[in-house]
Design a protein around this motif. Structure first.
Motif, PDB file in Angstrom:
ATOM      1  N   ASP A 266       0.823  -1.223   0.000  1.00 56.84           N
ATOM      2  CA  ASP A 266       0.000   0.000   0.000  1.00 56.84           C
ATOM      3  C   ASP A 266       0.848   1.261   0.000  1.00 56.84           C
ATOM      4  OD1 ASP A 266      -1.642  -2.012   0.566  1.00 56.84           O
ATOM      5  OD2 ASP A 266      -2.637  -1.076   2.275  1.00 56.84           O
ATOM      6  N   GLU A 267       2.119   1.105   0.382  1.00 51.86           N
ATOM      7  CA  GLU A 267       2.997   2.255   0.561  1.00 51.86           C
ATOM      8  C   GLU A 267       3.745   2.601  -0.715  1.00 51.86           C
ATOM      9  OE1 GLU A 267       6.928   2.890   3.357  1.00 51.86           O
ATOM     10  OE2 GLU A 267       5.821   1.043   3.493  1.00 51.86           O
ATOM     11  N   LEU A 268       3.754   1.653  -1.676  1.00 53.08           N
ATOM     12  CA  LEU A 268       4.548   1.831  -2.896  1.00 53.08           C
ATOM     13  C   LEU A 268       4.068   3.043  -3.688  1.00 53.08           C
ATOM     14  CD1 LEU A 268       4.813  -1.828  -4.245  1.00 53.08           C
ATOM     15  CD2 LEU A 268       6.632  -0.458  -3.229  1.00 53.08           C
ATOM     16  N   SER A 269       5.024   3.739  -4.329  1.00 55.45           N
ATOM     17  CA  SER A 269       4.654   4.854  -5.196  1.00 55.45           C
ATOM     18  C   SER A 269       3.825   4.308  -6.352  1.00 55.45           C
ATOM     19  CB  SER A 269       5.893   5.520  -5.771  1.00 55.45           C
ATOM     20  OG  SER A 269       6.795   5.783  -4.754  1.00 55.45           O
ATOM     21  N   HIS A 270       3.100   5.241  -7.021  1.00 54.05           N
ATOM     22  CA  HIS A 270       2.174   4.799  -8.068  1.00 54.05           C
ATOM     23  C   HIS A 270       2.875   4.044  -9.185  1.00 54.05           C
ATOM     24  CE1 HIS A 270       3.690   8.835  -8.936  1.00 54.05           C
ATOM     25  NE2 HIS A 270       3.540   8.567 -10.213  1.00 54.05           N
ATOM     26  N   TYR A 271       4.193   4.291  -9.380  1.00 46.93           N
ATOM     27  CA  TYR A 271       4.908   3.692 -10.507  1.00 46.93           C
ATOM     28  C   TYR A 271       5.648   2.417 -10.130  1.00 46.93           C
ATOM     29  CZ  TYR A 271       8.461   6.374  -7.997  1.00 46.93           C
ATOM     30  OH  TYR A 271       9.254   6.897  -7.016  1.00 46.93           O
ATOM     31  N   SER A 272       5.691   2.068  -8.835  1.00 49.62           N
ATOM     32  CA  SER A 272       6.675   1.070  -8.404  1.00 49.62           C
ATOM     33  C   SER A 272       6.086  -0.316  -8.162  1.00 49.62           C
ATOM     34  CB  SER A 272       7.330   1.570  -7.113  1.00 49.62           C
ATOM     35  OG  SER A 272       8.214   0.606  -6.633  1.00 49.62           O
ATOM     36  N   LYS A 273       6.858  -1.340  -8.575  1.00 48.79           N
ATOM     37  CA  LYS A 273       6.466  -2.724  -8.334  1.00 48.79           C
ATOM     38  C   LYS A 273       7.182  -3.296  -7.114  1.00 48.79           C
ATOM     39  CE  LYS A 273       5.357  -6.303 -11.628  1.00 48.79           C
ATOM     40  NZ  LYS A 273       5.751  -6.963 -12.855  1.00 48.79           N
ATOM     41  N   GLY A 274       8.135  -2.544  -6.604  1.00 50.80           N
ATOM     42  CA  GLY A 274       8.888  -2.966  -5.423  1.00 50.80           C
ATOM     43  C   GLY A 274       9.867  -1.867  -5.072  1.00 50.80           C
ATOM     44  N   THR A 275       9.991  -1.558  -3.791  1.00 48.53           N
ATOM     45  CA  THR A 275      10.948  -0.532  -3.353  1.00 48.53           C
ATOM     46  C   THR A 275      11.578  -0.980  -2.048  1.00 48.53           C
ATOM     47  OG1 THR A 275       9.742   1.294  -4.406  1.00 48.53           O
ATOM     48  CG2 THR A 275      11.185   1.891  -2.602  1.00 48.53           C
ATOM     49  N   THR A 276      12.891  -0.860  -1.959  1.00 49.62           N
ATOM     50  CA  THR A 276      13.588  -1.156  -0.703  1.00 49.62           C
ATOM     51  C   THR A 276      14.450   0.041  -0.345  1.00 49.62           C
ATOM     52  OG1 THR A 276      13.668  -3.507  -1.252  1.00 49.62           O
ATOM     53  CG2 THR A 276      15.166  -2.748   0.466  1.00 49.62           C
ATOM     54  N   ASP A 277      14.256   0.551   0.864  1.00 48.60           N
ATOM     55  CA  ASP A 277      15.102   1.641   1.361  1.00 48.60           C
ATOM     56  C   ASP A 277      16.231   1.061   2.197  1.00 48.60           C
ATOM     57  OD1 ASP A 277      13.383   3.530   0.320  1.00 48.60           O
ATOM     58  OD2 ASP A 277      12.285   3.822   2.207  1.00 48.60           O
ATOM     59  N   ILE A 278      17.293   1.840   2.338  1.00 52.08           N
ATOM     60  CA  ILE A 278      18.261   1.532   3.396  1.00 52.08           C
ATOM     61  C   ILE A 278      18.054   2.602   4.455  1.00 52.08           C
ATOM     62  CG2 ILE A 278      20.682   1.323   4.049  1.00 52.08           C
ATOM     63  CD1 ILE A 278      21.296   0.386   1.210  1.00 52.08           C
ATOM     64  N   GLU A 279      17.835   2.138   5.693  1.00 54.81           N
ATOM     65  CA  GLU A 279      17.604   3.082   6.787  1.00 54.81           C
ATOM     66  C   GLU A 279      18.853   3.171   7.668  1.00 54.81           C
ATOM     67  OE1 GLU A 279      12.819   2.920   7.415  1.00 54.81           O
ATOM     68  OE2 GLU A 279      14.028   1.735   8.799  1.00 54.81           O
ATOM     69  N   TYR A 280      19.002   4.327   8.292  1.00 57.25           N
ATOM     70  CA  TYR A 280      20.115   4.541   9.228  1.00 57.25           C
ATOM     71  C   TYR A 280      19.535   4.798  10.619  1.00 57.25           C
ATOM     72  CZ  TYR A 280      24.316   6.443  11.387  1.00 57.25           C
ATOM     73  OH  TYR A 280      25.387   6.654  12.233  1.00 57.25           O
ATOM     74  N   HIS A 281      20.271   4.359  11.627  1.00 58.38           N
ATOM     75  CA  HIS A 281      19.795   4.576  12.997  1.00 58.38           C
ATOM     76  C   HIS A 281      20.239   5.960  13.474  1.00 58.38           C
ATOM     77  CE1 HIS A 281      19.139   2.830  17.270  1.00 58.38           C
ATOM     78  NE2 HIS A 281      18.113   3.503  16.818  1.00 58.38           N
ATOM     79  N   PHE A 282      19.421   6.965  13.142  1.00 57.80           N
ATOM     80  CA  PHE A 282      19.720   8.355  13.525  1.00 57.80           C
ATOM     81  C   PHE A 282      19.433   8.535  15.021  1.00 57.80           C
ATOM     82  CE2 PHE A 282      18.858   8.686   8.962  1.00 57.80           C
ATOM     83  CZ  PHE A 282      19.889   9.523   8.548  1.00 57.80           C
ATOM     84  N   PRO A 283      19.949   9.612  15.640  1.00 57.94           N
ATOM     85  CA  PRO A 283      19.638   9.832  17.060  1.00 57.94           C
ATOM     86  C   PRO A 283      18.128   9.964  17.307  1.00 57.94           C
ATOM     87  CG  PRO A 283      21.401  11.291  16.359  1.00 57.94           C
ATOM     88  CD  PRO A 283      20.902  10.605  15.122  1.00 57.94           C
ATOM     89  N   PHE A 284      17.357  10.336  16.259  1.00 51.48           N
ATOM     90  CA  PHE A 284      15.899  10.473  16.433  1.00 51.48           C
ATOM     91  C   PHE A 284      15.162   9.217  15.988  1.00 51.48           C
ATOM     92  CE2 PHE A 284      17.630  12.705  12.767  1.00 51.48           C
ATOM     93  CZ  PHE A 284      17.022  12.061  11.696  1.00 51.48           C
TER      94      PHE A 284
END
Ligand code: GAP
Length: 468
Positions: A266-284
């Motif tokens: 449900d979160e995918l952009s209208h154009y995308s069939k799959g998306t993977t982010d790389i997340e960083y552990h920020f202080p927040f």
């Protein structure tokens, strides 16, 4: 020990010339930041590493530098005019405006907040008892779509015909140049195009230092392929891993502070069939560092074909009957956010034997703003002259960035170099000029290592070879 808080990093960045608040002498402009001399060096180095890794070292990649201002039809075709919007909610009491999903994230998590529909937001804000960050009231409006593109006018007439947008992503510059690149560079599928440049988004809730700003820089790749000949799942994994290794092996970010996050359907952009982010552990908390990969299918090229009336297909040179609109994988990196993560990751406070605390930026040498600092032990003329001779030799015979610092005690100068992450300091002392054998033999200098604090004596003659 990593950065205890974002504030300690913000303060170091200002104190040492990495990042200054934007327009500061006029009282500032909210959430704008200027890169100081060291920040500019460091970000350039991150971009150079990216370009080297993804453009220069691959035969299947070329680079591009498209214009920021583009025909407004580009953004109609890409879907940004109708879809590039965040959910805006307003506090009825103080009229503060916020992103509804961001207000809810700490309570319900990133994934759940991202998939909330506009008409669910007000109810959810009430259910989670979310208070207005400005006035503390709990009286929210319904959420509405807020388009994040900055508008301006081209030329002297301010009418609808002159309307242009500041690009909200660099990606579209690659799609609109697809045909020209294929024709001029004789590229064969699969191939990619990399581009680095500014992007602009009128973010509802910018903040957390340079994490979310309205003007930022992207490093994006569109990698075109024939889905009949290339297995998209394999390619997807490859780009995920390339992103991970760029951040860890090339830039030196600790893998313990990184994780992949696959977007929910449900979160995918209208154009995308799959998306993977790389997340960083920020202080927040955990936050998106970059888009490791998004499978955009053939959406963009098809849209541009439809809206421009120009053919966007590719003809297989080995089989001219095989014509197709290529599919695309998109790794999308933000250089400012990556610089923020690299700085946070490098920030270290160490207790020394004498009880003092040393702040040291353990940056990978490839992205440290300064490679070497040459420090004459005192301001005595013949010592300064010798140190200047050495400075000239090093800058002429290497490509290293060299600082030359004579101000303050040697201890203070070491502390400054530690705080800006300079990997090696060279001290020119009275031994070097043959005036004090106890300090060292004539024509030798001390090299001090930032991380181990070890010092060794090296002859001036051999110094360039050693530094290289
Ligand atoms: N073309 C795809 C695209 O633009 P995105 O996830 O919206 O995807 C890619 O942006 C990257 O750009 C993000 O992962 C982040 O590193 C950076 N970025 C996006 N918005 C930003 C902002 N407001 N401030 C700083 N960096 C941002």
């Amino acid at each position: 020990m990593p950065a205890p808080s974002l504030d300690s990093l913000v303060s170091l960045c200002k104190r040492r010339g990495f990042v200054f608040p934007g327009s500061e002498i006029y009282g500032g402009l909210a959430n704008t930041w200027d890169l100081g001399p060291l920040g500019a060096e460091m970000k350039n180095r991150i971009k150079q590493q990216w370009w080297k890794t993804f453009v220069h070292k691959r035969l299947d990649m070329v680079g591009l530098d498209a214009a920021i201002l583009m025909n407004k039809k580009v953004w109609e075709a890409s879907g940004h005019v109708s879809n590039f919007a965040d959910p805006l909610v307003e506090c009825r009491h103080c009229h503060g405006r916020f992103r509804g999903d961001k207000l809810l994230e700490p309570k319900i998590g990133t994934e759940a907040a991202a998939i909330l529909k506009l008409d669910q937001m007000k109810e959810m804000l009430a259910a989670e008892k979310i208070v207005c960050p400005t006035c503390g009231e709990k009286n929210w409006t319904e959420a509405k779509k807020f388009n994040m593109m900055f508008k301006t006018n081209q030329g002297v007439v301010e009418d609808e015909a002159a309307l242009v947008y500041l690009r909200p992503e660099t990606a579209q510059g690659i799609f609109v140049n697809f045909k020209s690149i294929v024709d001029t560079m004789r590229m064969r599928l699969p191939f990619g195009v990399g581009q680095i440049g500014k992007a602009f988004r009128n973010e509802i809730t910018p903040g957390n230092f340079t994490f979310r700003t309205r003007e930022f820089e992207q490093m994006e790749i569109e990698y075109f392929f024939d889905p009949e000949k290339t297995d998209w799942k394999k390619l997807y994994e490859e780009w995920k891993n390339l992103g991970w290794s760029f951040l860890t092996a090339t830039l030196g970010i600790d893998p313990k502070n990184l994780r992949f996050r696959d977007h929910e359907k449900d979160e995918l952009s209208h154009y995308s069939k799959g998306t993977t982010d790389i997340e960083y552990h920020f202080p927040f908390g955990w936050g998106e560092l970059c888009g490791a990969v998004a499978y955009r299918t053939d959406f963009d090229l098809k849209q541009h074909e439809k809206f421009s009336g120009q053919e966007m297909s590719y003809t297989d040179p080995d089989d001219p009957k095989h014509k197709l609109i290529p599919h695309v994988m998109e790794p999308s990196y933000g250089s400012d956010r990556i610089m923020l993560a690299a700085l946070l990751d490098a920030y270290t406070e160490e207790k020394l034997e004498n009880g003092e605390t040393r702040v040291v930026m353990k940056l990978k040498p490839e992205i440290a703003p300064v490679d070497i600092a040459i420090l004459p032990l005192s301001k005595k003329e013949n010592l300064i002259n010798k140190a200047q001779e050495l400075y000239k030799k090093v800058v002429q015979e290497t490509d290293l960035v060299v600082d030359f610092d004579v101000t303050g005690s040697i201890g203070k100068r070491y502390r400054r170099q530690d705080e800006i992450g300079t990997p090696k300091c060279i001290t020119v002392d009275f031994g070097t000029i043959g005036e004090d054998e106890k300090q060292g033999a004539k024509d030798t200098v001390t090299i001090r290592d930032r991380d181990s604090l070890k010092q060794e004596r090296v002859s001036v003659e051999k110094i360039v070879g050693r530094l290289k």
